[in-house]
Design an enzyme around this catalytic site. Sequence first.
Site, short mmCIF file in Angstrom:
data_model
loop_
_atom_site.label_atom_id
_atom_site.label_comp_id
_atom_site.label_asym_id
_atom_site.label_seq_id
_atom_site.Cartn_x
_atom_site.Cartn_y
_atom_site.Cartn_z
N ALA A 182 0.81 -1.22 0.00
CA ALA A 182 0.00 0.00 0.00
C ALA A 182 0.84 1.27 0.00
CB ALA A 182 -0.94 0.00 1.20
N THR A 183 2.01 1.24 0.63
CA THR A 183 2.86 2.44 0.64
C THR A 183 3.29 2.81 -0.77
OG1 THR A 183 3.67 2.14 2.90
CG2 THR A 183 5.07 3.40 1.41
N ASN A 226 -6.46 3.79 9.92
CA ASN A 226 -5.68 2.70 10.50
C ASN A 226 -5.51 2.81 12.01
OD1 ASN A 226 -4.04 5.02 9.60
ND2 ASN A 226 -2.33 3.90 10.49
N SER A 274 -3.45 -3.74 0.27
CA SER A 274 -2.29 -4.40 0.87
C SER A 274 -2.64 -5.84 1.21
CB SER A 274 -1.84 -3.65 2.12
OG SER A 274 -0.76 -4.31 2.75
N SER A 275 -1.82 -6.77 0.76
CA SER A 275 -2.08 -8.19 0.99
C SER A 275 -1.99 -8.57 2.46
CB SER A 275 -1.09 -9.03 0.18
OG SER A 275 -1.07 -10.38 0.60
N HIS A 276 -1.01 -8.05 3.18
CA HIS A 276 -0.78 -8.53 4.55
C HIS A 276 -1.80 -7.99 5.54
CE1 HIS A 276 1.24 -5.09 6.72
NE2 HIS A 276 1.41 -4.68 5.48
N THR A 336 9.77 -7.69 -12.42
CA THR A 336 9.25 -9.05 -12.46
C THR A 336 8.37 -9.33 -11.25
OG1 THR A 336 11.22 -9.82 -13.63
CG2 THR A 336 9.87 -11.50 -12.54
N CYS A 379 3.69 2.10 11.60
CA CYS A 379 4.73 2.85 10.90
C CYS A 379 5.28 3.99 11.74
CB CYS A 379 4.17 3.40 9.59
SG CYS A 379 3.58 2.12 8.46
#
Length: 484
Positions: free
Chosen positions: A153-154, A233, A281-283, A321, A408
């Site tokens: 996301a960042t 958040n 964001s995946s995590h 990649t 963060c």
Amino acid sequence: MYKTVLKNSGRIQRNFIFRNVSSTLQRSLATSASTSSSTTTSNAETGELHVSTPLDSPSVHPPDGSSISLKSATRDASLFGTRPIYLDVQATTPVDPRVLDKMLEFYTGLYGNPHSSTHAYGWETDKEVEKARGYIADVINADPKEIIFTSGATETNNMAIKGVPRFYKKTKKHIITTQTEHKCVLDSARHMQDEGFDITYLPVNSEGLINLDDLKKAIRKDTVLVSVMAVNNEIGVIQPLKEIGQICRENKIFFHTDAAQAYGKIPIDVNEMNIDLLSISSHKIYGPKGIGACYVRRRPRVRLDPIITGGGQERGLRSGTLAPPLVAGFGEAARLMKQESAFDKKHIEKLSTKLKNGLLSIPSTQFNGCNNPTYQYPGCVNVSFAYIEGESLLMALKDIALSSGSACTSASLEPSYVLHALGADDALAHSSIRFGIGRFTTEAEVDYVIQAINERVDFLRKMSPLWEMVQGGIDLNSIEWSGH
């Protein structure tokens, strides 16, 4: 002392869902138990691993010579294991075992480069990448071609905040965002200010919501982008995305939202809400770290300058990649978020209500967020405990993983800028703790946390001169404090 029993089976069973677990996870659990400061024994006949770990019971001596002891809440370790209870899902979520199982095949058999178009290894991997892209798009009703993979996301927020204004910089020089955005959005906005753009930071009310009239008044003829976080958040406040999107569309302004805390957790339809760019964001959704995505609308088309150039992958918007294991895990996590959204919502709401009621029953506590459930994500509970420092409370809660704000910025000793924007004073901002509830949180864990917080808040307040004065009926606001 408390005892944990870890069964060496092929599955982990929670009281609400049955998960497949690979042997990798079993070995990880055993290793974690053996390396902790504990005593470990095993039973070959039953296949059980017994771990005994001491709990600290701190004791202090006030100036009067008396002793204050902290009595630890009773922890049923057969439920919790030897590690702290995890209530920090806004920082990151544990990888769902089914996601890990999906990823493993890409480290062994499906190891081809998805951008290699001349042989079967590349074709088969590319097919799986596109399948994952489809799962991710499906959650927000987007076209798979509108999903651009990034590192998280960042990076996505940087791509949106910098990329769109740079493309239209000859005619558009104004950006609108809010005071409570994630640091990466605020820092990106300041970076664009250094490049000559004007930035408007919208204020929020005491519940963290922007005023739509303020947004309308801030719009100029040269406004190119509005960026408003979907779910905050730190405090879990949900902004009115549909209304913001409508205002932006009427004024032909691009609308970006940081949905890292919202994706898969609240209903989002990018077409219905007129969202042009969206960060994922995946995590944050029980997927792997190091992978995210940017939704970029194709019709009407959104143009932006890429911040990473090279081979032209991802429609030329993000070169490099792709990592197929991460992409596959991300896709599986997104698929599970949609599949289990109804269950997750019910489960999280139930535990959130219990936790919130338990914490607010403690005297002199304050909920930070919106009291209207329409605009509050239940999985994020931010509470201030007056007359104690949040950092002190965190240190007293070694058996519970929590934070005092964004991961963060959690190393900073400065009070939360988000709570300051809500109008909280330094004392309340310093005393805030964020509790995160997720898919794997159990009711027994919440019960323990409520009991532990009650005990340790009471313990710390007994050492607080301010608390003693308040208990004695002294109005702290009436005192004229002097510095020396």
